[in-house]
Design an enzyme around this catalytic site. Structure first.
Site, PDB file in Angstrom:
ATOM      1  N   GLU A 153       0.826  -1.224   0.000  1.00  0.00           N
ATOM      2  CA  GLU A 153       0.000   0.000   0.000  1.00  0.00           C
ATOM      3  C   GLU A 153       0.852   1.263   0.000  1.00  0.00           C
ATOM      4  O   GLU A 153       0.643   2.177   0.787  1.00  0.00           O
ATOM      5  CB  GLU A 153      -0.988  -0.002   1.186  1.00  0.00           C
ATOM      6  CG  GLU A 153      -2.103  -1.008   0.983  1.00  0.00           C
ATOM      7  CD  GLU A 153      -3.255  -0.857   1.980  1.00  0.00           C
ATOM      8  OE1 GLU A 153      -3.299   0.138   2.706  1.00  0.00           O
ATOM      9  OE2 GLU A 153      -4.108  -1.757   2.006  1.00  0.00           O
TER      10      GLU A 153
HETATM   11  C1  LIG Z   1       3.291  -9.039   0.114  1.00  0.00           C
HETATM   12  C2  LIG Z   1       2.741  -8.050  -0.845  1.00  0.00           C
HETATM   13  C3  LIG Z   1       1.379  -7.992  -1.066  1.00  0.00           C
HETATM   14  C4  LIG Z   1       0.863  -7.110  -2.019  1.00  0.00           C
HETATM   15  N1  LIG Z   1      -0.475  -7.148  -2.323  1.00  0.00           N
HETATM   16  C5  LIG Z   1      -0.912  -6.438  -3.404  1.00  0.00           C
HETATM   17  C6  LIG Z   1      -2.248  -6.613  -3.878  1.00  0.00           C
HETATM   18  O1  LIG Z   1      -3.045  -7.355  -3.324  1.00  0.00           O
HETATM   19  N2  LIG Z   1      -2.611  -5.916  -4.978  1.00  0.00           N
HETATM   20  C7  LIG Z   1      -1.762  -5.074  -5.637  1.00  0.00           C
HETATM   21  O2  LIG Z   1      -2.152  -4.497  -6.649  1.00  0.00           O
HETATM   22  N3  LIG Z   1      -0.496  -4.870  -5.195  1.00  0.00           N
HETATM   23  C8  LIG Z   1      -0.052  -5.538  -4.118  1.00  0.00           C
HETATM   24  N4  LIG Z   1       1.244  -5.362  -3.671  1.00  0.00           N
HETATM   25  C9  LIG Z   1       2.084  -4.315  -4.280  1.00  0.00           C
HETATM   26  C10 LIG Z   1       2.450  -3.230  -3.248  1.00  0.00           C
HETATM   27  O3  LIG Z   1       1.285  -2.634  -2.769  1.00  0.00           O
HETATM   28  C11 LIG Z   1       3.422  -2.168  -3.757  1.00  0.00           C
HETATM   29  O4  LIG Z   1       2.760  -1.267  -4.562  1.00  0.00           O
HETATM   30  C12 LIG Z   1       4.520  -2.695  -4.554  1.00  0.00           C
HETATM   31  O5  LIG Z   1       5.127  -3.753  -3.881  1.00  0.00           O
HETATM   32  C13 LIG Z   1       5.562  -1.595  -4.815  1.00  0.00           C
HETATM   33  O6  LIG Z   1       6.324  -1.980  -5.902  1.00  0.00           O
HETATM   34  P1  LIG Z   1       7.755  -2.673  -5.797  1.00  0.00           P
HETATM   35  O7  LIG Z   1       7.759  -3.589  -4.635  1.00  0.00           O
HETATM   36  O8  LIG Z   1       8.030  -3.223  -7.124  1.00  0.00           O
HETATM   37  O9  LIG Z   1       8.729  -1.484  -5.450  1.00  0.00           O
HETATM   38  P2  LIG Z   1       9.336  -0.436  -6.468  1.00  0.00           P
HETATM   39  O10 LIG Z   1       8.249   0.376  -7.048  1.00  0.00           O
HETATM   40  O11 LIG Z   1      10.285  -1.107  -7.388  1.00  0.00           O
HETATM   41  O12 LIG Z   1      10.151   0.494  -5.475  1.00  0.00           O
HETATM   42  C14 LIG Z   1      11.427   0.118  -4.973  1.00  0.00           C
HETATM   43  C15 LIG Z   1      11.851   1.134  -3.926  1.00  0.00           C
HETATM   44  O13 LIG Z   1      11.915   2.426  -4.513  1.00  0.00           O
HETATM   45  C16 LIG Z   1      11.143   3.337  -3.762  1.00  0.00           C
HETATM   46  N5  LIG Z   1      10.574   4.310  -4.687  1.00  0.00           N
HETATM   47  C17 LIG Z   1       9.908   4.089  -5.842  1.00  0.00           C
HETATM   48  N6  LIG Z   1       9.546   5.252  -6.397  1.00  0.00           N
HETATM   49  C18 LIG Z   1       9.983   6.230  -5.582  1.00  0.00           C
HETATM   50  C19 LIG Z   1       9.928   7.634  -5.587  1.00  0.00           C
HETATM   51  N7  LIG Z   1       9.332   8.316  -6.559  1.00  0.00           N
HETATM   52  N8  LIG Z   1      10.489   8.301  -4.572  1.00  0.00           N
HETATM   53  C20 LIG Z   1      11.106   7.644  -3.567  1.00  0.00           C
HETATM   54  N9  LIG Z   1      11.187   6.328  -3.504  1.00  0.00           N
HETATM   55  C21 LIG Z   1      10.638   5.620  -4.491  1.00  0.00           C
HETATM   56  C22 LIG Z   1      10.107   2.513  -3.058  1.00  0.00           C
HETATM   57  O14 LIG Z   1       9.674   3.155  -1.880  1.00  0.00           O
HETATM   58  C23 LIG Z   1      10.871   1.247  -2.773  1.00  0.00           C
HETATM   59  O15 LIG Z   1      11.581   1.398  -1.590  1.00  0.00           O
HETATM   60  C24 LIG Z   1       1.747  -6.228  -2.712  1.00  0.00           C
HETATM   61  C25 LIG Z   1       3.111  -6.275  -2.455  1.00  0.00           C
HETATM   62  C26 LIG Z   1       3.617  -7.173  -1.538  1.00  0.00           C
HETATM   63  C27 LIG Z   1       5.093  -7.219  -1.325  1.00  0.00           C
END
Ligand SMILES: Cc1cc2nc3c(=O)[nH]c(=O)nc-3n(C[C@H](O)[C@H](O)[C@H](O)COP(=O)(O)OP(=O)(O)OC[C@H]3O[C@@H](n4cnc5c(N)ncnc54)[C@H](O)[C@@H]3O)c2cc1C
Length: 824
Positions: free
Chosen positions: A503
Site C-alpha cells: 500500500e
Molecule cells: C506481500 C505483498 C502484497 C501485495 N499485495 C498487493 C495486492 O493485493 N494488490 C496489488 O495491486 N499490489 C499488491 N502489492 C504491491 C504493493 O502494494 C506495492 O505497490 C509494490 O510492492 C511496490 O512496488 P515494488 O515492490 O516493485 O517497489 P518499487 O516500485 O520497485 O520500489 C522500490 C523502492 O523504490 C522506492 N521508490 C519508488 N519510487 C519512488 C519515488 N518516486 N520516490 C522515492 N522512492 C521511491 C520505493 O519506496 C521502494 O523502496 C503487494 C506487495 C507485496 C510485497
C-alpha cells in the site's frame, strides 16, 4: 537613543500583532496609534516625518484595493504562476481525493486544541466487542504459528472456513447485504488483535485484504445495483473470495504506468454476441489471488475502433473478472517473507468479458484511478496501521515478560540498563503505534477520508513496529535467532518488511506522499491560490488571489513571529488543552507548528514546483508534520484513557522523541535549503537559542522499562486487546506471562538462593540442585522450594529453543521427492 527605543517599540508592536495574527485593519490602526504616541512624545520631527511617510505608503497601498491589486497583487500573481508546481493528472486526482482533517490544524501554525479535545472518542458497540471476544479469539486459538509459517505455509482449512462462516470478510459490508457493517474503529481493533496473535503476519492480510481497497469497497461506492446485489452478499460470507490486481512487474510504486490493457470489441459471451473488451494483463504480488474466485483488475482501456463513440484512450478502468473465465490464470504462489499468506501472480491474454464487468458499468470507464485514490485513504488508515500495532503490542508483552524471566549474572536481564534502553523504545513506540492507530481509524468513523493522515499512519506505524520487532529480537537474543515452534518473535521480525512495502512502499510514502500531498492539501492557502492562478478569467483570478495573498502573508508573518518568540519561551503562555499535565507538550507543539508553517512557506517560496523533486527536503518536512501528528494522537489517547498518572512516562517518551525528531528534521531542512539567505533568516527565527529539544532521558527510559515488565493495569493499557490464549496454556504469550508472574512471585526466594550459594551454604551449580540443597538444609521451606521449582520449570519452558533431526530441516517437497512411498 530615543530613536532606538522607537524602533524597539515598533518591532515589538509589529511582532505582537503578527503573533496574534491581527488583521490588516487592526494592524494598520495599531501601528498608527503607536506612531501617533511616538510623534507626540518626540522632539525629532524629521524622523517622525519619515516614519509617517513610510506608514502611509505601505499601509495605504495595502489597504486601498485600487492601488494594491494592480501594483502589488498582479505582479505577485505573475510570479506565483511562474513557480507554480506542475501537477500531472494522476497527481491532481490524488490531491482531489480524500479530505483534510487534524493534520490541517497542525499545518496552520496555530493548532486549535479545543478542536482536538472535542473529537468524540472511538468506541465499540456491544456487538463489535462480542466479535472481538468471541470469533476473533476463537480464530486465533485455531492458529499455530509454526504450523502455518513453516509446515503448511497456509492457514488450516478449519480456520479458512471459520473466517468465512463468521463473516470476517464482511466487516465493511452493510448489514442489508449480509455483512457485519462494523465501524472503522472496530474493524481496526479486529485487525490489531489478529496482528497480535500467532502468525499475525499471515492471518492479518487474509482478514484485512477483502475489507480493504478491493472489490467490496469499490462495489459499495461505485458498483451498479446489479453488481452489488450479486457480489456483496457472497463476499460477506466468503462464497466469493476477492483479490485486487493493480501492481504489475513493470509498474510497482508507479502504478499509474500499468501496461495492462482492455480493448473494446465485440465477442461471444454465453452464446450471445455482446460488446465487451479483450483484457491482457500481467500482475504480481496479488494477495489472495491464488485462491480468489473474483479478480478486481485495474487496466487501461482503449477503444481503437470507436465502438463506444468517443476517444481512443479511455484511461484506467476497474473490472471484476471471475477467475474461472477462460484465459484467466491464477493459482501459483509467491512466498512473502515468513508470512505465507496467499499471494501470487495473475495473468491473461486477450481474455474477453462483457462491458458490464466494469465496476460501475460503462459510466465508470476511465474513472479507475479516481476510484482507487478516493478509496485508498480509508483502507490505508486501517489495515496496515492496525496489523502493525497488534504486532508491536505482542512484541511488547513478550519482550517484557522475557526480560523478567530470563536471568543472567543471577538477575533478570530487564534489570540491566542496556536492556532497559531497548525496553523503553519498545514501550514508547508501541504507545505511539496504538495512539496513531486509534486516532486515524476514528477519523474514518467521523466521515473523513484522511489522505495525508493515512499516509502518516501507514508509514510511521509500520516503521515503528518494525523498530519494535528489531529491539525485541535483540532482547531475546539467541532465543530469537533459533527458529521453531518455541520462538514467538522471529516470524514477526522477518515479516515486518511486508507491511513496510505494501500500500505504498515506505520510502516513497515518506519522501513523496506525506509532504508532497500534505504541503498542498493541508496548507491553509496554497491549494486555493493554485486554483485562483489557474482561473482563465483574469479578473476573477486577480480578485481571488488578492483575497488569499494577504491572508497568506499574515499567516507567514504570524508563523515567523510565533516561531521567534516561542523559540525563547518554548511556547510558554500559548494555548493548551485542558489536561494541565500535558500543557508543556501542547505548548511545544504550538512552537513546532509555527516552525512548520514558516519553513514550509520558505521552502515552497524559494523552490517553487521543484520542491517535489527534492525528496530529502520534503521527507524531512513530512517528518515535522508526522511527528506533530503522532504527538497529538498520543495526547488525545492519554486523555481518552482516563489521564492515568502511570501512563505519563509513555506520553513523555513519545512527545520528547517526537520533538527531538522534529528539531533534527528542521535543522536538516535549514542545512540543505539551496537559498542560503532565506535559510539563515528562517534558522534565526526558528532556533534563536539553538536546538532545545532533548531525547528522552535514561530515567524516563527506566520507568518505561519497569512498566513493560510489571503486570498490571498500566501494562494492560499499553497493550490493549493483545491476544492471549485462554485455552492453550502453552500458547507463546500465555506461557511467557505465566513464567513472568512466577518469576516475580519468587524473586525474593531466588535472592535467598543466590545469597546462600555466594556464602557457601549451598554449593550446587545447577539451579534444580541448588533448590534441592536449600530445601534439604532448611534454607527454604518445602513449600518455598516447591514454588521455586515450579517457577524454574516455567522459566525453562520459556528459555528453551527447538532442535530438529537433520531430515526435519529439509523442505517438505524435497522430503517427498526423496521418499515418496513413505510420504504417501
Ligand atoms: C506481500 C505483498 C502484497 C501485495 N499485495 C498487493 C495486492 O493485493 N494488490 C496489488 O495491486 N499490489 C499488491 N502489492 C504491491 C504493493 O502494494 C506495492 O505497490 C509494490 O510492492 C511496490 O512496488 P515494488 O515492490 O516493485 O517497489 P518499487 O516500485 O520497485 O520500489 C522500490 C523502492 O523504490 C522506492 N521508490 C519508488 N519510487 C519512488 C519515488 N518516486 N520516490 C522515492 N522512492 C521511491 C520505493 O519506496 C521502494 O523502496 C503487494 C506487495 C507485496 C510485497
Amino acid at each position: 537613543m530615543i530613536a532606538l527605543l522607537w524602533i524597539v517599540v515598533f518591532i515589538v508592536a509589529f511582532m505582537a500583532l503578527a503573533y496574534v495574527r491581527g488583521s490588516l485593519v487592526t494592524t494598520t490602526i495599531a501601528i498608527g496609534v503607536v506612531l501617533a504616541i511616538c510623534t507626540l512624545t518626540s522632539t525629532n520631527a524629521p524622523v517622525a516625518f519619515v516614519l509617517w511617510l513610510l506608514f502611509l505608503v505601505v499601509f495605504g497601498a495595502l489597504n486601498i484595493p485600487a492601488v494594491r491589486k494592480p501594483y502589488l497583487t498582479k505582479p505577485a500573481l505573475r510570479l506565483f504562476r511562474q513557480v507554480l508546481p506542475t501537477l500531472s493528472p494522476t497527481e491532481r486526482t490524488a490531491l482531489d481525493a480524500g479530505t483534510v482533517w487534524w493534520e490541517g490544524e497542525l499545518f496552520s501554525g496555530m493548532p486549535n486544541w479545543r478542536r482536538l479535545e472535542e473529537l468524540p472518542p472511538a468506541g465499540l458497540s456491544t456487538e463489535e466487542q462480542a466479535f472481538l471476544d468471541g470469533p476473533v479469539q476463537t480464530l486465533l486459538d485455531m492458529c499455530d504459528e509454526w504450523q502455518i509459517t513453516h509446515e503448511d505455509a497456509d492457514l488450516p482449512a478449519e480456520a479458512w472456513q471459520y473466517i468465512k462462516d463468521n463473516k470476517f470478510w464482511g466487516m465493511i459490508i452493510p448489514k442489508r447485504y449480509g455483512g457485519l457493517e462494523f465501524s472503522a474503529y472496530a474493524h481496526s481493533c479486529v485487525l490489531a488483535k489478529v496482528g497480535s496473535g500467532p502468525a499475525g503476519g499471515t492471518v492479518g492480510p487474509i482478514v484485512a485484504v477483502p475489507n480493504s481497497l478491493g472489490p467490496a469497497e469499490l462495489l459499495m461506492h461505485y458498483g451498479t445495483d446489479a453488481q452489488r446485489d450479486h457480489y456483496l452478499p457472497r463476499l460477506a460470507v466468503g462464497e466469493e473470495i476477492p483479490c485486487f490486481g493493480l501492481t504489475s512487474p513493470f509498474a510497482g510504486s508507479d502504478a499509474g504506468a500499468i501496461p495492462d490493457r482492455g480493448v473494446v470489441c465485440r465477442g461471444e459471451w454465453n452464446g450471445e454476441d455482446v460488446l465487451g473488451m479483450k483484457l491482457t494483463w500481467e500482475k504480481r504480488y496479488i494477495t489472495l489471488a491464488p485462491v480468489a474466485t473474483v479478480l478486481g483488475l485495474a487496466f487501461k482501456m482503449y477503444d481503437p475502433d470507436g465502438l463506444l463513440g468517443g476517444e481512443t484512450e479511455l484511461g484506467v478502468t476497474c473490472a471484476l473478472i471471475p477467475t474461472d473465465t477462460p484465459g484467466c490464470h491464477t493459482g501459483r504462489r509467491h512466498f512473502p517473507a515468513s508470512a505465507p499468506f496467499q499471494n501470487g501472480p495473475t495473468w491473461g491474454t486477450d481474455v474477453f468479458v462483457p462491458l458490464d464487468h466494469i465496476i460501475g458499468g460503462r459510466e465508470m470507464i476511465g474513472e479507475g484511478w479516481r476510484m482507487l485514490m478516493e478509496c485508498l485513504s480509508v483502507g490505508r488508515s486501517i489495515s496496515l496501521p492496525s496489523g502493525s500495532t497488534g504486532d508491536a503490542i505482542a512484541n511488547t508483552r513478550l519482550t517484557g515478560a522475557y526480560a523478567v524471566t530470563r536471568r543472567q549474572f543471577n538477575i533478570s536481564i530487564g534489570e540491566f540498563e542496556g536492556v532497559q534502553e531497548a525496553l523503553a523504545r519498545i514501550g514508547g513506540k508501541t504507545y505511539a503505534c496504538e495512539s496513531v492507530r486509534r486516532f486515524t481509524a476514528n477519523a474514518v468513523d467521523l466521515g473523513e477520508k484522511p489522505s495525508v493522515a493515512s499516509a502518516i499512519a501507514k508509514y510511521h506505524v509500520t516503521t515503528l513496529a518494525q523498530d519494535v520487532a528489531k529491539d525485541a529480537m535483540d532482547v531475546h537474543a539467541g532465543k530469537a535467532v533459533m527458529l521453531g515452534p518455541s520462538n514467538p518473535v522471529a516470524r514477526r521480525f522477518q515479516a515486518a518488511p511486508v507491511n513496510i512495502t505494501v500500500e505504498g512502499a515506505n520510502i516513497l510514502t515518506r519522501s513523496m506522499m506525506i509532504y508532497g500531498q500534505g504541503a498542498i492539501r493541508c496548507h491553509p492557502y496554497v491549494l486555493d491560490e493554485i486554483e485562483a492562478a489557474n482561473n482563465r478569467d483574469q479578473d476573477a483570478a486577480l480578485d481571488a488571489f488578492d483575497d488569499l495573498l494577504y491572508r497568506h502573508i499574515g499567516h507567514d508573518l504570524a508563523a515567523a513571529a510565533r516561531s521567534f518568540v516561542m523559540g525563547f519561551t518554548g511556547g510558554l503562555g500559548s494555548s493548551a488543552g485542558r489536561a494541565a499535565k500535558l500543557a508543556p507538550y501542547y505548548r511545544a507543539m504550538n512552537r513546532y507548528s509555527a516552525n512548520l508553517a514558516l519553513i514550509s512557506d520558505v521552502a515552497m517560496g524559494t523552490l517553487g514546483g521543484t520542491l517535489k523533486f527534492r525528496e530529502s527536503l520534503s521527507g524531512r518536512l513530512g517528518d515535522v508534520l508526522s511527528n506533530l501528528y503522532i504527538a497529538s494522537a498520543t495526547l488525545k489517547r492519554f486523555v481518552e484513557d482516563g489521564e492515568h498518572a502511570d501512563d505519563l512516562p509513555l506520553v513523555a517518551w513519545v512527545c520528547e522523541q517526537a520533538f527531538a525528531e522534529i528539531e533534527t528534521a528542521l535543522a536538516g531542512v535549514l542545512r540543505h535549503l539551496p537559498n542560503r539567505p532565506a535559510a539563515l533568516i528562517a534558522g534565526a527565527l526558528i532556533f534563536p537559542l539553538g536546538r532545545t529539544a532533548r531525547v528522552p532521558s535514561d530515567g524516563l527510559g527506566r520507568r518505561i522499562a519497569r512498566l513493560v515488565q510489571t503486570p498490571g493495569a498500566a501494562r494492560d493499557r499499553l497493550t490493549p486487546r493483545c491476544y492471549i490464549s485462554q485455552t492453550k496454556t502453552d500458547g507463546a504469550l500465555a506461557l511467557f506471562e505465566r513464567a513472568m508472574q512466577a518469576t516475580l512471585e519468587t524473586a525474593e526466594l531466588h535472592k535467598t538462593l543466590v545469597k546462600a550459594r555466594k556464602s557457601g551454604e549451598i554449593d550446587a551449580d545447577h539451579p534444580r540442585d541448588q533448590i534441592d540443597q536449600a530445601a534439604a538444609r532448611e534454607i527454604l521451606s518445602a513449600e518455598q522450594a516447591q514454588q521455586l521449582r515450579a517457577a524454574f520449570e516455567l522459566q525453562m519452558s520459556v528459555i528453551r529453543v527447538d532442535d530438529f533431526a537433520p531430515e526435519e530441516m529439509r523442505s517438505r517437497a524435497k522430503q517427498t521427492a526423496a521418499d515418496p512411498v513413505n510420504e504417501a
